[in-house]
Design an enzyme around this catalytic site. Structure first.
Site, PDB file in Angstrom:
ATOM      1  N   ASP A  40     -40.211  21.701  32.143  1.00  0.00           N
ATOM      2  CA  ASP A  40     -39.039  22.340  31.550  1.00  0.00           C
ATOM      3  C   ASP A  40     -37.767  22.091  32.363  1.00  0.00           C
ATOM      4  O   ASP A  40     -36.852  22.917  32.379  1.00  0.00           O
ATOM      5  CB  ASP A  40     -39.297  23.848  31.389  1.00  0.00           C
ATOM      6  CG  ASP A  40     -40.482  24.136  30.465  1.00  0.00           C
ATOM      7  OD1 ASP A  40     -41.033  23.188  29.879  1.00  0.00           O
ATOM      8  OD2 ASP A  40     -40.863  25.312  30.340  1.00  0.00           O
TER       9      ASP A  40
ATOM     10  N   HIS B 166     -34.471  25.842  35.673  1.00  0.00           N
ATOM     11  CA  HIS B 166     -35.237  26.651  34.704  1.00  0.00           C
ATOM     12  C   HIS B 166     -35.915  27.797  35.464  1.00  0.00           C
ATOM     13  O   HIS B 166     -35.812  28.962  35.079  1.00  0.00           O
ATOM     14  CB  HIS B 166     -36.244  25.735  34.025  1.00  0.00           C
ATOM     15  CG  HIS B 166     -37.180  26.379  33.058  1.00  0.00           C
ATOM     16  ND1 HIS B 166     -36.766  26.912  31.862  1.00  0.00           N
ATOM     17  CD2 HIS B 166     -38.527  26.568  33.107  1.00  0.00           C
ATOM     18  CE1 HIS B 166     -37.830  27.396  31.216  1.00  0.00           C
ATOM     19  NE2 HIS B 166     -38.898  27.211  31.950  1.00  0.00           N
TER      20      HIS B 166
ATOM     21  N   HIS C 132     -44.354  29.696  34.803  1.00  0.00           N
ATOM     22  CA  HIS C 132     -44.416  30.338  33.488  1.00  0.00           C
ATOM     23  C   HIS C 132     -45.825  30.280  32.885  1.00  0.00           C
ATOM     24  O   HIS C 132     -46.527  29.272  33.008  1.00  0.00           O
ATOM     25  CB  HIS C 132     -43.406  29.712  32.528  1.00  0.00           C
ATOM     26  CG  HIS C 132     -42.002  30.145  32.833  1.00  0.00           C
ATOM     27  ND1 HIS C 132     -40.908  29.397  32.464  1.00  0.00           N
ATOM     28  CD2 HIS C 132     -41.526  31.253  33.463  1.00  0.00           C
ATOM     29  CE1 HIS C 132     -39.801  30.032  32.864  1.00  0.00           C
ATOM     30  NE2 HIS C 132     -40.153  31.153  33.471  1.00  0.00           N
TER      31      HIS C 132
ATOM     32  N   ASP D 199     -46.966  29.849  29.986  1.00  0.00           N
ATOM     33  CA  ASP D 199     -47.313  28.777  29.048  1.00  0.00           C
ATOM     34  C   ASP D 199     -47.536  27.437  29.768  1.00  0.00           C
ATOM     35  O   ASP D 199     -47.741  26.410  29.104  1.00  0.00           O
ATOM     36  CB  ASP D 199     -46.253  28.645  27.944  1.00  0.00           C
ATOM     37  CG  ASP D 199     -44.895  28.230  28.458  1.00  0.00           C
ATOM     38  OD1 ASP D 199     -44.432  28.800  29.465  1.00  0.00           O
ATOM     39  OD2 ASP D 199     -44.285  27.316  27.858  1.00  0.00           O
ATOM     40  N   HIS D 200     -47.518  27.440  31.109  1.00  0.00           N
ATOM     41  CA  HIS D 200     -47.844  26.231  31.874  1.00  0.00           C
ATOM     42  C   HIS D 200     -49.049  26.431  32.795  1.00  0.00           C
ATOM     43  O   HIS D 200     -49.597  25.459  33.301  1.00  0.00           O
ATOM     44  CB  HIS D 200     -46.618  25.758  32.669  1.00  0.00           C
ATOM     45  CG  HIS D 200     -45.495  25.358  31.762  1.00  0.00           C
ATOM     46  ND1 HIS D 200     -45.178  24.051  31.492  1.00  0.00           N
ATOM     47  CD2 HIS D 200     -44.640  26.111  31.010  1.00  0.00           C
ATOM     48  CE1 HIS D 200     -44.179  24.009  30.619  1.00  0.00           C
ATOM     49  NE2 HIS D 200     -43.837  25.251  30.312  1.00  0.00           N
TER      50      HIS D 200
ATOM     51  N   HIS E 111     -42.569  20.367  26.268  1.00  0.00           N
ATOM     52  CA  HIS E 111     -42.526  21.015  24.951  1.00  0.00           C
ATOM     53  C   HIS E 111     -42.106  20.057  23.850  1.00  0.00           C
ATOM     54  O   HIS E 111     -41.361  19.104  24.095  1.00  0.00           O
ATOM     55  CB  HIS E 111     -41.523  22.179  24.945  1.00  0.00           C
ATOM     56  CG  HIS E 111     -41.957  23.355  25.747  1.00  0.00           C
ATOM     57  ND1 HIS E 111     -42.694  24.386  25.210  1.00  0.00           N
ATOM     58  CD2 HIS E 111     -41.763  23.667  27.048  1.00  0.00           C
ATOM     59  CE1 HIS E 111     -42.927  25.296  26.147  1.00  0.00           C
ATOM     60  NE2 HIS E 111     -42.374  24.883  27.277  1.00  0.00           N
TER      61      HIS E 111
ATOM     62  N   HIS F  63     -44.459  24.754  37.266  1.00  0.00           N
ATOM     63  CA  HIS F  63     -43.727  26.009  37.491  1.00  0.00           C
ATOM     64  C   HIS F  63     -44.555  27.188  37.003  1.00  0.00           C
ATOM     65  O   HIS F  63     -45.595  27.012  36.369  1.00  0.00           O
ATOM     66  CB  HIS F  63     -42.323  25.977  36.894  1.00  0.00           C
ATOM     67  CG  HIS F  63     -42.257  25.969  35.395  1.00  0.00           C
ATOM     68  ND1 HIS F  63     -42.695  24.917  34.617  1.00  0.00           N
ATOM     69  CD2 HIS F  63     -41.774  26.893  34.513  1.00  0.00           C
ATOM     70  CE1 HIS F  63     -42.490  25.194  33.347  1.00  0.00           C
ATOM     71  NE2 HIS F  63     -41.943  26.394  33.244  1.00  0.00           N
TER      72      HIS F  63
HETATM   73 FE    FE Z   1     -42.392  26.115  29.050  1.00  0.00          FE
HETATM   74 ZN    ZN Z   2     -41.054  27.320  31.454  1.00  0.00          ZN
END
Ligand code: FE
Ligand code: ZN
Length: 253
Positions: free
Chosen positions: A131, A112, A56, A58-59, A169, A54
């Site tokens: 997520d 998400h 985001h 942080d990915h 995570h 996805h």
């Molecule tokens: Fe995340």
């Molecule tokens: Zn995420």
């Protein structure tokens, strides 16, 4: 096939999947290229594929650096192509493709984010959920509806129970504390909470888990059970409403 969990940033995980027969190697999500590159070179593996779950940051923040260093092919959701790094392979739910000799199946798991996908690799006995379904939890609903996330979780719950759930995570300790507020009398949950606490004391990841563990202990997957509905004062309510209530409680927890 081999799977390696790579801790990144403060509490993210990337995963390496290596097909020993062909040498093909994928990374699922790249929060930060540095630990991923270190793990690849330690093992002498050549990265061939980057799979994105996805959009985001942080990915995906390490995707461009890895693509350039490794000449790897980038795969992600067609629906989110406008907000992902450039895709060499754009996929949707129901698609499948090969990683070496192994089949990778794409599962749509919106909730998400709306374009979130999971990757199921039957030959590795693993699903990469980031997520969506998480260890003892699920992702926060930033873009999707409770009904979308509930359907996503049901799709994942239908995989073989021995499937490894490789999520994005290390949130499991907090998730365990919350889960115990929903099902304080679930003995499997109590036992898992103790295993999670021990693992974290020793600095070990609690990810991946197995789908069987999640089905026995994850309150978000258990929203359809009469005992969970009764505990929430929602006996007879539709599953999706019970899921939505559990998600609301977690948002306030
Ligand atoms: Fe995340
Ligand atoms: Zn995420």
């Amino acid at each position: 096939m081999e799977i390696v969990t790579v801790p990144c940033l403060a509490d993210n995980y990337a995963f390496l999947v290596h097909d020993t027969a062909t040498g093909a190697t994928a990374v699922i999500d790249v929060p930060d290229e540095t630990p991923v590159e270190a793990e690849l070179s330690r093992r002498g593996w050549n990265l061939t594929d980057i799979l994105i779950t996805h959009h985001h940051a942080d990915h995906i923040d390490g995707v461009e650096a890895l693509r350039q260093a490794a000449v790897a092919q980038v795969t992600g959701a067609r629906a989110d192509a406008h907000r992902l790094p450039r895709l060499d392979r754009a996929v949707a739910g129901g698609d499948s493709f090969r990683l070496g000799q192994a089949e990778v199946r794409v599962i749509e798991v919106p909730g998400h984010t709306v374009g979130h996908v999971a990757y199921h690799i039957p030959a590795a006995n693993a699903v990469f959920t980031a997520d969506s379904l998480m260890a003892l939890g699920c992702g926060r609903l930033f873009e999707g509806t409770p009904a979308q996330m509930w359907e996503s979780l049901c799709r994942l719950a239908a995989l073989p129970p021995g499937t490894l759930v490789c999520s994005g995570h290390e949130y499991t300790s907090a998730n365990a504390r919350f889960a115990l507020t929903i099902e304080p009398a679930n003995p499997d949950l109590a036992a898992r909470a103790e295993r999670v606490a021990a693992a974290r004391r020793e600095g070990r990841p609690t990810v991946p888990s197995t789908l069987a563990e999640e089905l026995a202990t994850n309150p978000f997957l258990r929203a359809g059970l009469p005992s969970v509905k009764a505990a929430l004062g929602m006996a007879g309510a539709p599953d999706v409403e019970v899921f939505a209530e559990i998600r609301r409680r977690k948002d306030r927890f």
